[in-house]
Design a protein around this motif. Structure first.
Motif, short mmCIF file in Angstrom:
data_model
loop_
_atom_site.label_atom_id
_atom_site.label_comp_id
_atom_site.label_asym_id
_atom_site.label_seq_id
_atom_site.Cartn_x
_atom_site.Cartn_y
_atom_site.Cartn_z
N VAL A 31 4.80 5.80 16.95
CA VAL A 31 5.21 5.64 15.54
C VAL A 31 3.98 5.49 14.66
O VAL A 31 3.86 6.17 13.63
CB VAL A 31 6.16 4.42 15.37
N ALA A 32 3.07 4.62 15.06
CA ALA A 32 1.87 4.39 14.26
C ALA A 32 1.05 5.67 14.08
O ALA A 32 0.61 5.98 12.98
CB ALA A 32 1.01 3.29 14.88
N GLU A 33 0.88 6.43 15.15
CA GLU A 33 0.10 7.67 15.05
C GLU A 33 0.81 8.69 14.16
O GLU A 33 0.15 9.41 13.42
CB GLU A 33 -0.18 8.24 16.43
N GLY A 34 2.13 8.75 14.23
CA GLY A 34 2.86 9.65 13.34
C GLY A 34 2.67 9.27 11.88
O GLY A 34 2.47 10.14 11.02
N ARG A 35 2.70 7.98 11.59
CA ARG A 35 2.49 7.50 10.20
C ARG A 35 1.04 7.73 9.77
O ARG A 35 0.78 8.09 8.63
CB ARG A 35 2.84 6.02 10.08
N ILE A 36 0.11 7.53 10.69
CA ILE A 36 -1.31 7.79 10.38
C ILE A 36 -1.50 9.26 10.05
O ILE A 36 -2.20 9.61 9.08
CB ILE A 36 -2.21 7.33 11.54
N ASP A 37 -0.86 10.14 10.81
CA ASP A 37 -0.94 11.58 10.52
C ASP A 37 -0.38 11.90 9.14
O ASP A 37 -0.95 12.68 8.38
CB ASP A 37 -0.19 12.40 11.58
N LEU A 38 0.78 11.30 8.81
CA LEU A 38 1.39 11.52 7.50
C LEU A 38 0.45 11.09 6.37
O LEU A 38 0.25 11.81 5.39
CB LEU A 38 2.71 10.76 7.40
N HIS A 39 -0.16 9.93 6.54
CA HIS A 39 -1.07 9.43 5.50
C HIS A 39 -2.39 10.22 5.47
O HIS A 39 -2.99 10.35 4.41
CB HIS A 39 -1.30 7.93 5.67
N THR A 40 -2.80 10.76 6.60
CA THR A 40 -3.98 11.62 6.60
C THR A 40 -3.71 12.88 5.78
O THR A 40 -4.59 13.35 5.04
CB THR A 40 -4.39 11.97 8.04
N SER B 256 -4.92 3.87 -1.80
CA SER B 256 -3.74 3.27 -1.17
C SER B 256 -3.33 4.02 0.09
O SER B 256 -2.89 3.41 1.07
CB SER B 256 -2.58 3.22 -2.15
N ALA B 257 -3.47 5.34 0.09
CA ALA B 257 -3.14 6.12 1.28
C ALA B 257 -4.09 5.78 2.43
O ALA B 257 -3.66 5.63 3.58
CB ALA B 257 -3.20 7.62 0.97
N ARG B 258 -5.36 5.63 2.11
CA ARG B 258 -6.33 5.23 3.15
C ARG B 258 -6.05 3.82 3.64
O ARG B 258 -6.15 3.52 4.83
CB ARG B 258 -7.75 5.35 2.61
N GLU B 259 -5.71 2.94 2.71
CA GLU B 259 -5.39 1.56 3.09
C GLU B 259 -4.16 1.52 3.99
O GLU B 259 -4.15 0.82 5.01
CB GLU B 259 -5.15 0.71 1.84
N ALA B 260 -3.12 2.26 3.64
CA ALA B 260 -1.91 2.30 4.46
C ALA B 260 -2.22 2.79 5.86
O ALA B 260 -1.71 2.25 6.85
CB ALA B 260 -0.85 3.18 3.79
N ARG B 261 -3.04 3.81 5.93
CA ARG B 261 -3.44 4.35 7.24
C ARG B 261 -4.13 3.26 8.07
O ARG B 261 -3.87 3.13 9.26
CB ARG B 261 -4.36 5.55 7.00
N ASP B 262 -4.97 2.46 7.45
CA ASP B 262 -5.65 1.37 8.13
C ASP B 262 -4.66 0.32 8.63
O ASP B 262 -4.75 -0.14 9.78
CB ASP B 262 -6.66 0.74 7.16
N ALA C 253 0.82 -1.21 0.00
CA ALA C 253 0.00 0.00 0.00
C ALA C 253 0.85 1.26 0.00
O ALA C 253 0.59 2.19 -0.77
CB ALA C 253 -0.95 0.00 1.21
N THR C 254 1.88 1.30 0.84
CA THR C 254 2.69 2.52 0.93
C THR C 254 3.51 2.76 -0.32
O THR C 254 3.72 3.90 -0.72
CB THR C 254 3.61 2.51 2.17
N SER C 255 3.95 1.69 -0.98
CA SER C 255 4.75 1.89 -2.19
C SER C 255 3.89 2.28 -3.39
O SER C 255 4.39 2.91 -4.32
CB SER C 255 5.56 0.63 -2.51
#
Length: 143
Positions: free
Chosen positions: A107-116, A88-94, A58-60
């Motif tokens: 870490v997870a919340e930081g990545r969720i923020d980035l994908h948001t 894919s951005a929404r999927e990665a966030r999930d 998803a991220t790639s």
């Protein structure tokens, strides 16, 4: 690795492309690098193997779809690829939400923020590139 450190490590061949001028592309490419590292870390936890594979995929695909859409001449094609990137951005966030137990909440919340952030930008890009619907021509009424 910070965004600034990562950006300095990107080969000039990529940075010379007009696509590089899109902040959303650069951010998505960075998110893909983080996703790969996070997926590698998750794969070390046996119970997160399936999450690792899905997260890496998803991220790639976010930056790859932005790149392909940017290369399309018509807004309909461009918008379709921006919609793929958005999905894919929404999927990665999930997947990041599901991986918080292994990656850690911070870490997870930081990545969720980035994908948001990516979701917000891609939502606008997808809407801007959707074809407009023609006015009604007397078909069935909704009344």
């Amino acid at each position: 690795m910070t965004y600034e450190e990562w950006e300095g490590s990107v080969p000039e061949r990529l940075r010379a492309d007009p696509l590089w001028s899109l902040r959303v592309y650069r951010t998505a490419l960075y998110a893909g690098e983080l996703g790969h590292a996070d997926a590698t870390r998750l794969a070390r936890h046996g119970e997160y193997d399936h999450v690792a594979a899905q997260l890496a995929r998803a991220t790639s695909s976010i930056s790859a779809n932005i790149a392909e859409g940017y290369s399309r001449l018509g807004p309909r094609d461009r918008g379709r690829y921006y919609e793929f990137a958005l999905g894919s951005a929404r999927e990665a966030r999930d997947w990041y939400f599901k991986a918080r137990g292994a990656l850690g909440v911070d870490v997870a919340e930081g990545r969720i923020d980035l994908h948001t952030t990516l979701v917000r930008i891609l939502t606008v890009l997808a809407r801007q590139n959707r074809p407009t619907m023609p006015a009604s021509t007397g078909g069935p009424s909704a009344n």
